[in-house]
Design a protein around this motif. Structure first.
Motif, PDB file in Angstrom:
ATOM      1  N   PRO A  98      57.193  35.852  27.885  1.00 38.87           N
ATOM      2  CA  PRO A  98      57.490  36.142  29.287  1.00 38.87           C
ATOM      3  C   PRO A  98      58.877  35.686  29.718  1.00 38.87           C
ATOM      4  O   PRO A  98      59.481  36.316  30.594  1.00 38.87           O
ATOM      5  N   ILE A  99      59.389  34.602  29.093  1.00 41.64           N
ATOM      6  CA  ILE A  99      60.733  34.150  29.457  1.00 41.64           C
ATOM      7  C   ILE A  99      61.752  35.224  29.093  1.00 41.64           C
ATOM      8  O   ILE A  99      62.632  35.572  29.879  1.00 41.64           O
ATOM      9  N   LEU A 100      61.609  35.777  27.880  1.00 42.05           N
ATOM     10  CA  LEU A 100      62.551  36.787  27.417  1.00 42.05           C
ATOM     11  C   LEU A 100      62.502  38.021  28.323  1.00 42.05           C
ATOM     12  O   LEU A 100      63.537  38.559  28.720  1.00 42.05           O
ATOM     13  N   ILE A 101      61.287  38.422  28.663  1.00 39.07           N
ATOM     14  CA  ILE A 101      61.150  39.597  29.518  1.00 39.07           C
ATOM     15  C   ILE A 101      61.788  39.333  30.874  1.00 39.07           C
ATOM     16  O   ILE A 101      62.561  40.145  31.382  1.00 39.07           O
ATOM     17  N   SER A 102      61.501  38.167  31.435  1.00 37.92           N
ATOM     18  CA  SER A 102      62.055  37.899  32.760  1.00 37.92           C
ATOM     19  C   SER A 102      63.570  37.759  32.691  1.00 37.92           C
ATOM     20  O   SER A 102      64.273  38.118  33.628  1.00 37.92           O
TER      21      SER A 102
END
Lengths: 326, 305
Positions: free
Chosen positions: B221-225
């Motif tokens: 989720p960090i990468l996506i955000s």
């Protein structure tokens, strides 16, 4: 008990989980998961802890290692008070006491290779790094029935049984003396269960490990343990040498449990004791004897007075008013 | 004891002893192979890659100086000399669009990096330590979240003066909240995982537990955000520059190149002045968002294989 001094002494262990409610999360009560449990494990021995789900078996395992903050009681490991240690000393002690968990899928970090997972503790404790660490990890893999070339692989490439082997290798990498096995086989196939049990026995023989074996599977406990404790609703109801317990269970609950173990003889008709009702809530355990709500022998005294765990001879301890000393 | 025990050396060896450079399926490789199957995301990736390369090698690609004005040569329509014509100061639009990509992409990446780093640090503190730390950090995010973005940007531009760096800082310091909440949520659930308990039992200290066990598992989720934040940072930069509070001329950014389009005549008569930068903003934001979507699908553990 055997002549050797106990390695692990659990004295009156208590663990309550607060129940919080309301906007300000006031503590409105406690789940009495473990309520005054004592037992000893001699060096190299295996203590089996049995009981149905929710009786506090796993909580005991985790509290002994101080993975959960204890509410009361003492745990001595080689005469050191585990709960009195400070953070740094506890970390040193962790090398000697390890645990393997029930779910080999959840207890391995999916983003860490097998080699890293097993070797992490070695470098964290400054025991081995670099090439030496790699060699030790590969050695551990082989001991646990895996191959050195698994070093670089990731957990998702392994089956449940293999993952449990990885968990065992990880726990043993620090060369501990005491290993808690928290239902290590209950999420595995039956054919794999035997392999893991055999592996644990081999490792115990090789490294002189002391085991606390937590399980709800009475036949496995019978196979592996020297001494067995039967738990009901957060307390021990019976604590006896294995043979004694399986031949002559004295507590009505133990009797009911043992009567449910399947026997490998189709002609043998065993009388099953079917318990009535459900386990009462550990947030509100019954007064007096915890088991009185479901006990077929219940008398008035059981309702008011809590029976202590007392010796009925031959190192056999029972918590029941009705069992005569003998 | 009548247990049948074998010595450890006789444990059946299920695997041949060998050590070779065999293929190891790392989690990264699995994600990449899933991402590669998403055509739209792959096209977007090549598009963004091309834009980045064009921006990096801008000086080699055009013969014109970025800021060289030539009033005599203003408002030229696209021609062989000026592929995308010239603007009101006679500067080459293609050149400025390429250089503008440098500014816009850099602002997007730096601003989102600032936001992601702040978000990760605060989010993991809140999620790992919980209790008072959690409450304090969550209230702080509430406060930051309730700032009127544009008003604050105007104030900062008024006090510090508009510049690339201030634009990056303003965007970065105001958009970390989503990442922070995301990381906190991830940490709260990862904290319950048995491998964290195992790490504790093994005596792994807190900091290594956070960065070796928890962060890698909150990585998806960090990468996506981070990707989505980059896209939105590019948009915000464009908006700020468009109203003159972001990157100031003569440094070109896609946003401030759009600024002449506030004039109706420009929109009507000189389409080559505003269409290229506008299109670039559109493509960059669309591309990055599509990459983000592709990553989300590739990283979603519920979609197996």
């Amino acid at each position: 008990m055997t002549a050797s001094e106990p390695v692990v002494k659990v004295e009156n262990l208590v663990k309550y989980f607060p129940v919080k409610a309301g906007v300000f999360s006031r503590t409105v009560g406690f789940i009495k998961a473990v309520d005054g449990v004592s037992f000893n494990i001699p060096a190299g021995g295996t203590y089996g802890l049995v009981g149905e789900s929710g009786c506090g078996k796993s909580t005991i395992g985790r509290t002994i290692l101080k993975l959960l903050e204890p509410t009361g009681g003492r745990v001595y490991f080689k005469n050191k008070d585990v709960f009195a240690l400070n953070k740094a000393d506890l970390r040193v002690l962790r090398r000697e006491m390890q645990i393997i968990f029930q779910d080999p899928y959840g207890s391995l970090n999916p983003r860490m290779s097998v080699g890293e997972a097993i070797g992490e503790s070695l470098s964290e404790h400054g025991i081995a790094t670099g090439k030496e660490k790699r060699e030790r990890v590969e050695h551990m893999l082989e001991i646990c029935g895996l191959a050195p070339f698994h070093y670089r692989r990731f957990p998702h490439e392994f089956s449940g049984g293999q993952r449990q082997r990885i968990c065992i290798a990880r726990a043993l990498a620090l060369n501990p003396q005491f290993l808690i096995a928290d239902e290590p086989i209950s999420s595995l196939d039956v054919s794999i269960q035997a392999q893991i049990i055999n592996l644990l026995e081999d490792l115990q023989a090789e490294f002189g490990l002391t085991f606390l074996f937590i399980s709800h599977d009475l036949s496995v406990v019978k196979h592996i343990s020297d001494r067995v404790g039967v738990m009901y609703l957060g307390a021990l109801v019976e604590d006896a040498p294995k043979k004694e317990l399986y031949r002559n269970p004295l507590h009505p609950y133990s009797q009911a449990l043992l009567s449910a173990v399947p026997v490998m003889d189709p002609t043998f008709k065993k009388e099953r004791i079917i318990l009535k009702g459900d386990v009462p809530s550990p947030a509100k355990p019954p007064t007096g004897c915890r088991f009185h709500t479901r006990c077929q022998y219940m008398v008035e005294r059981c309702r008011v007075e809590m029976p202590p765990l007392r010796d009925v001879g031959g190192n056999h301890f029972v918590a029941c008013h009705l069992v005569e000393k003998g | 004891m009548s247990k049948t025990r074998q010595p450890a050396a006789l444990i059946p060896r299920f695997f041949p002893r060998r050590r070779e450079r065999e293929q190891v399926l790392t989690p990264g490789k699995i994600i990449w192979s899933r991402f590669r199957r998403n055509k739209l995301a792959m096209i977007s990736m090549y598009l963004i890659l091309a834009m980045t390369l064009l921006a990096i090698f801008a000086p080699l690609l055009t013969p014109y100086d970025r800021d060289a004005t030539n009033i005599m040569n203003k408002h030229q329509p696209p021609s062989r000399q000026h592929w995308l014509g010239t603007e009101s100061m006679g500067r080459d639009v293609l050149t400025r669009t390429l250089y503008g990509g440098r500014v816009s992409l850099t602002v997007g990446i730096v601003a989102s990096s600032i936001a992601v780093v702040i978000g990760i640090v605060l989010g993991s503190l809140a999620g790992y330590y919980g209790k008072l730390v959690d409450t304090l950090i969550m209230r702080l995010t509430d406060v930051v979240l309730s700032f009127p973005f544009l008003a604050l940007a105007i104030v900062v531009a008024a006090i510090l003066g508009p510049s690339i760096y201030n634009t990056m800082l303003v965007i970065g310091f105001l958009s970390w909240t989503t990442t922070c909440r995301l990381v906190r949520g991830q940490f709260l659930s990862i904290k319950q995982a048995e491998y964290i308990e195992a790490a504790r039992a093994l005596g792994i200290r807190e900091l290594p537990t956070i960065y070796r066990h928890m962060l890698p598992n909150a990585f998806a989720p960090i990468l996506i955000s981070a990707t989505l934040l980059t896209a939105s940072a590019i948009l915000v930069e464009a908006a700020l520059s468009f109203i003159g509070l972001g990157v100031v001329p003569p440094i070109p950014s896609w946003g401030n190149m759009l600024e002449p389009a506030r004039n109706y005549t420009v929109v009507k008569l000189y389409w080559w002045m505003w269409l290229p930068p506008g299109l670039m903003i559109f493509l960059a934001v669309l591309g990055i968002n599509l990459i983000g979507d592709g990553l989300r699908d590739a990283l979603d553990p519920r979609l197996k294989r």
